[in-house]
Design an enzyme around this catalytic site. Structure first.
Site, PDB file in Angstrom:
ATOM      1  N   LYS A 192       4.971  74.313  64.566  1.00 10.25           N
ATOM      2  CA  LYS A 192       4.406  73.585  63.414  1.00 10.25           C
ATOM      3  C   LYS A 192       2.989  73.125  63.744  1.00 10.25           C
ATOM      4  CE  LYS A 192       3.878  69.495  61.858  1.00 10.25           C
ATOM      5  NZ  LYS A 192       2.583  69.549  61.143  1.00 10.25           N
ATOM      6  N   GLY A 245       0.421  65.397  70.912  1.00  8.87           N
ATOM      7  CA  GLY A 245      -0.065  64.532  69.842  1.00  8.87           C
ATOM      8  C   GLY A 245      -0.141  63.101  70.322  1.00  8.87           C
ATOM      9  N   SER A 246      -0.008  62.180  69.391  1.00 14.34           N
ATOM     10  CA  SER A 246      -0.207  60.769  69.726  1.00 14.34           C
ATOM     11  C   SER A 246       1.021  60.189  70.423  1.00 14.34           C
ATOM     12  CB  SER A 246      -0.484  59.990  68.443  1.00 14.34           C
ATOM     13  OG  SER A 246       0.622  60.107  67.579  1.00 14.34           O
ATOM     14  N   THR A 247       0.805  59.149  71.178  1.00 16.81           N
ATOM     15  CA  THR A 247       1.905  58.482  71.884  1.00 16.81           C
ATOM     16  C   THR A 247       2.892  57.891  70.881  1.00 16.81           C
ATOM     17  OG1 THR A 247       0.579  58.101  73.839  1.00 16.81           O
ATOM     18  CG2 THR A 247       2.428  56.600  73.502  1.00 16.81           C
ATOM     19  N   GLY A 250       5.007  60.626  69.679  1.00 13.27           N
ATOM     20  CA  GLY A 250       5.782  61.085  70.837  1.00 13.27           C
ATOM     21  C   GLY A 250       7.042  60.246  71.044  1.00 13.27           C
ATOM     22  N   GLU A 267       2.933  65.818  75.582  1.00 17.92           N
ATOM     23  CA  GLU A 267       1.536  65.679  76.035  1.00 17.92           C
ATOM     24  C   GLU A 267       0.895  64.719  75.051  1.00 17.92           C
ATOM     25  OE1 GLU A 267       0.453  67.029  78.704  1.00 17.92           O
ATOM     26  OE2 GLU A 267       1.511  68.927  79.017  1.00 17.92           O
ATOM     27  N   CYS A 301      -7.932  64.666  74.363  1.00 19.95           N
ATOM     28  CA  CYS A 301      -6.953  63.720  74.927  1.00 19.95           C
ATOM     29  C   CYS A 301      -7.393  63.196  76.297  1.00 19.95           C
ATOM     30  CB  CYS A 301      -5.590  64.364  74.998  1.00 19.95           C
ATOM     31  SG  CYS A 301      -5.640  65.977  75.747  1.00 19.95           S
ATOM     32  N   GLU A 401      -6.750  54.167  72.258  1.00 25.46           N
ATOM     33  CA  GLU A 401      -7.390  55.474  72.147  1.00 25.46           C
ATOM     34  C   GLU A 401      -8.153  55.554  70.826  1.00 25.46           C
ATOM     35  OE1 GLU A 401      -4.895  59.002  71.648  1.00 25.46           O
ATOM     36  OE2 GLU A 401      -6.071  59.926  73.231  1.00 25.46           O
TER      37      GLU A 401
HETATM   38  P1  NAP Z   1      -0.143  63.075  65.725  1.00 23.66           P
HETATM   39  O1  NAP Z   1      -0.350  62.302  64.508  1.00 23.66           O
HETATM   40  O2  NAP Z   1       0.790  62.571  66.737  1.00 23.66           O
HETATM   41  O3  NAP Z   1       0.282  64.528  65.233  1.00 23.66           O
HETATM   42  C1  NAP Z   1       0.555  65.588  66.098  1.00 23.66           C
HETATM   43  C2  NAP Z   1       1.497  66.551  65.415  1.00 23.66           C
HETATM   44  O4  NAP Z   1       2.741  65.916  65.167  1.00 23.66           O
HETATM   45  C3  NAP Z   1       1.015  67.042  64.053  1.00 23.66           C
HETATM   46  O5  NAP Z   1       1.430  68.374  63.882  1.00 23.66           O
HETATM   47  C4  NAP Z   1       1.732  66.103  63.117  1.00 23.66           C
HETATM   48  O6  NAP Z   1       1.853  66.579  61.815  1.00 23.66           O
HETATM   49  C5  NAP Z   1       3.080  65.990  63.803  1.00 23.66           C
HETATM   50  N1  NAP Z   1       3.866  64.816  63.440  1.00 23.66           N
HETATM   51  C6  NAP Z   1       3.443  63.639  62.901  1.00 23.66           C
HETATM   52  N2  NAP Z   1       4.486  62.807  62.706  1.00 23.66           N
HETATM   53  C7  NAP Z   1       5.595  63.466  63.113  1.00 23.66           C
HETATM   54  C8  NAP Z   1       6.980  63.134  63.170  1.00 23.66           C
HETATM   55  N3  NAP Z   1       7.442  61.955  62.771  1.00 23.66           N
HETATM   56  N4  NAP Z   1       7.839  64.042  63.672  1.00 23.66           N
HETATM   57  C9  NAP Z   1       7.399  65.236  64.100  1.00 23.66           C
HETATM   58  N5  NAP Z   1       6.114  65.616  64.061  1.00 23.66           N
HETATM   59  C10 NAP Z   1       5.206  64.746  63.586  1.00 23.66           C
HETATM   60  O7  NAP Z   1      -1.472  63.339  66.513  1.00 23.66           O
HETATM   61  P2  NAP Z   1      -2.855  63.810  65.948  1.00 23.66           P
HETATM   62  O8  NAP Z   1      -3.480  62.667  65.250  1.00 23.66           O
HETATM   63  O9  NAP Z   1      -2.702  65.072  65.198  1.00 23.66           O
HETATM   64  O10 NAP Z   1      -3.621  64.168  67.305  1.00 23.66           O
HETATM   65  C11 NAP Z   1      -4.317  63.240  68.045  1.00 23.66           C
HETATM   66  C12 NAP Z   1      -3.487  62.744  69.218  1.00 23.66           C
HETATM   67  O11 NAP Z   1      -3.021  63.824  70.018  1.00 23.66           O
HETATM   68  C13 NAP Z   1      -4.271  61.869  70.161  1.00 23.66           C
HETATM   69  O12 NAP Z   1      -3.524  60.732  70.488  1.00 23.66           O
HETATM   70  C14 NAP Z   1      -4.479  62.731  71.391  1.00 23.66           C
HETATM   71  O13 NAP Z   1      -4.694  62.068  72.570  1.00 23.66           O
HETATM   72  C15 NAP Z   1      -3.257  63.537  71.396  1.00 23.66           C
HETATM   73  N6  NAP Z   1      -3.471  64.790  72.135  1.00 23.66           N
HETATM   74  C16 NAP Z   1      -2.894  64.922  73.364  1.00 23.66           C
HETATM   75  C17 NAP Z   1      -3.093  66.068  74.110  1.00 23.66           C
HETATM   76  C18 NAP Z   1      -2.458  66.240  75.449  1.00 23.66           C
HETATM   77  O14 NAP Z   1      -2.342  67.348  75.921  1.00 23.66           O
HETATM   78  N7  NAP Z   1      -2.009  65.200  76.108  1.00 23.66           N
HETATM   79  C19 NAP Z   1      -3.874  67.100  73.593  1.00 23.66           C
HETATM   80  C20 NAP Z   1      -4.453  66.938  72.335  1.00 23.66           C
HETATM   81  C21 NAP Z   1      -4.234  65.766  71.611  1.00 23.66           C
HETATM   82  P3  NAP Z   1       0.653  66.231  60.761  1.00 23.66           P
HETATM   83  O15 NAP Z   1      -0.454  67.080  61.136  1.00 23.66           O
HETATM   84  O16 NAP Z   1       1.197  66.529  59.436  1.00 23.66           O
HETATM   85  O17 NAP Z   1       0.380  64.757  60.921  1.00 23.66           O
END
Ligand code: NAP
Ligand code: MG
Length: 498
Positions: A192, A245-247, A250, A267, A301, A401
């Site tokens: 996804k 994605g976000s903590t 996660g 991650e 990230c 963050e």
């Molecule tokens: P996010 O809001 O956590 O979303 C990540 C993914 O999860 C998206 O596909 C999102 O869908 C989906 N998602 C949201 N809510 C969900 C739920 N309840 N159940 C299952 N899936 C769900 O993060 P983001 O804002 O897209 O990305 C930024 C974050 O990612 C930052 O905190 C960054 O540090 C982190 N990140 C970490 C790494 C690493 O390797 N550690 C790498 C890149 C980014 P939608 O798109 O529809 O919201």
């Protein structure tokens, strides 16, 4: 500011000229509900095309396809060399279509074309690295001490159906990280992509088909996190979830995965410390400090978002960093001179600007940066690279963050103090050190409670090198042999030879 934009690759023009569908069981399909949503170009807010708004019903279809492909299809039983061959073909196709992929990524996510071209090439290399593993996964024979004549050995087996959820900040590379490792060992996948950036994942789906992967091995469902993502995480037929994605999300995923004790790897976010010692090569340190935070407009990230500078050089360093930062060119990713593209969305831009207010109310000083004013940037979600000084480590801008081009800078007196400060965070993803003293470099690298540390460089990645986080930055490691551990079960077999 006048800009000359490079023209969009003709295949990318063709790809975006029609509404896209998603990939389930080898078919390009609409959502069961018939709903769609638009994806935008963050440089100008224009609609690029639309994609299906997949939800629970579509996730059910995709998981069923992946389940059958795993339980009954040829994929997990295929000879490892045959699986590797398909993956090598997939990597070649990425390389052949690299410019198109890079342009689709810039269109959808805003990052400069030089950056997205690098991502396309890393994507191909990541697949080749993992394809190499397919033929090298072995078990062990174990010299057990129990009575009798026992032959004891292990096998590494694929886990099953993997639900792969990725963010928008490096969509192409993240998609590949979530495909190459699980596929190399024989798992099947439901991917996804983020709602903001579905395009390169869908193009990868076409290349997967062109390479000749069996139907159902890779399924790609576009949709929203709260619906499609949540349905994937909770689905009882999904054996593993790998999430980037976000903590905050996660944590929800860990809870949802408990329903059938899914293997969960995460991650997550970071607030990485970058430590500049007075003995560092000054110019290298300056360049590293800036690039560590401003690359991909800070939407990284591992971004070096907390900058610790030894007090002896702090004032000079902050003044030079401000000058250096002013010279970054902010603009459309299709302008070759652009170094910082737009942020992904209006929402993200407002979030970043809000942190600038919070920081200044907390007592930080904005040395350079802030909101964009140039009229030709008015339609995009641009924020200028920003340096905040007079920060203390307990401020929100030092602990939360921001995920934008904002560095929070602090002076320090000595090595013990800075180690304590650097580790005083809930996160543990990355860390940087600039010094010419090899003892100091190792001492600090060992003391940092983070999954990745860079010395006199920053944010290098390699498919052979494990990547992931301590503390609330995640669970598990991607890439390297660690990714094979993450996508296999170990089976232990006992045979009585008497
Ligand atoms: P996010 O809001 O956590 O979303 C990540 C993914 O999860 C998206 O596909 C999102 O869908 C989906 N998602 C949201 N809510 C969900 C739920 N309840 N159940 C299952 N899936 C769900 O993060 P983001 O804002 O897209 O990305 C930024 C974050 O990612 C930052 O905190 C960054 O540090 C982190 N990140 C970490 C790494 C690493 O390797 N550690 C790498 C890149 C980014 P939608 O798109 O529809 O919201
Ligand atoms: Mg977009």
């Amino acid at each position: 500011m006048s800009t000359t934009l490079i023209s969009l690759n003709s295949k990318a023009v063709k790809f975006t000229s029609t509404p896209k569908n998603m990939l389930i069981n080898g078919q390009w399909v609409e959502a069961a509900s018939g709903k769609r949503f638009e994806t935008m170009n963050p440089a100008n807010g224009e609609v690029i095309t639309s994609v299906p708004e997949g939800d629970k019903e579509d996730i059910n279809r995709a998981v069923a396809a992946a389940r059958i492909a795993f339980d009954e299809g040829p994929w997990p039983k295929m000879k490892p060399a045959e699986r590797a061959k398909l993956l090598f073909k997939f990597a070649d196709l990425i390389e052949e279509n690299a410019e198109e992929l890079s342009h689709l990524e810039t269109l959808d996510n805003g990052a400069p074309v030089n950056f997205t071209a690098g991502m396309a090439s890393s994507a191909a290399e990541n697949i080749r690295y993992h394809a190499g593993w397919a033929t090298k996964i072995t078990g062990e024979t174990i010299p057990v001490s129990v009575p009798g004549n026992i032959f004891n050995y292990t096998r590494r087996e694929p886990i099953g159906v993997c639900g792969q959820i990725i963010p928008w900040n490096a969509p192409l590379l993240m998609a590949v990280w979530k495909l190459a490792a699980p596929l190399s060992v024989g798992n099947t996948v439901v991917l996804k992509p983020a709602e903001n950036t579905p395009l390169t994942a869908l193009r990868l789906g076409e290349l997967i088909q062109e390479a000749g992967f069996p139907d159902g091995v890779v399924n790609i469902v576009t949709g929203f996190g709260q619906t499609a993502g949540a349905a994937l995480t909770a689905h009882p037929d999904v054996d593993k979830i790998a999430f980037t994605g976000s903590t905050a999300v996660g944590k929800q995923i860990m809870q949802a995965g408990a329903v059938n004790v899914k293997k969960v790897s995460l991650e997550l976010g970071g607030k990485s410390a970058h430590i500049i010692f007075a003995d560092a090569d000054y110019d290298v340190a300056l360049r590293n400090a800036a690039n560590a935070i401003f690359m991909n407009s800070g939407q990284v990230c591992v971004a070096g978002s907390r900058l610790f500078v030894e007090k002896k050089i702090y004032d000079r360093f902050m003044s030079d960093l401000s000058e250096y930062t002013k010279n970054y060119r902010v603009g459309d990713g299709f302008d070759r001179s652009t170094v910082l593209g737009p942020l992904i969305s209006e929402k993200q831009k407002n979030r970043v600007l809000n942190y600038l207010d919070i920081g200044q109310r907390e007592g930080a000083e904005l040395l350079v940066g802030g909101n964009t004013t140039a009229s030709d940037l008015a339609k995009g979600h641009y924020v200028k690279p920003t340096v905040l000084a007079n920060v203390t480590n307990d401020m929100r801008i030092a602990q939360e963050e921001i995920f934008g081009p904002v560095v929070s800078a602090m002076p320090f007196d000595d090595i013990d103090e800075v180690i304590k400060l650097a580790n005083k965070t809930d996160y543990g993803l990355g860390g940087g050190i600039c010094t010419t003293d090899v003892r100091k470099a190792h001492k600090v690298a060992h003391a940092m409670k983070t999954g990745n540390v860079w010395v006199n460089t920053y944010s290098l990645l390699d498919p052979a090198s494990p990547f992931g986080g301590y503390k609330q930055s995640g669970i598990g490691r991607e890439n390297g042999s660690a990714s094979i551990d993450m996508y296999t079960e170990i089976k232990n077999v006992w045979i009585n030879l008497d």
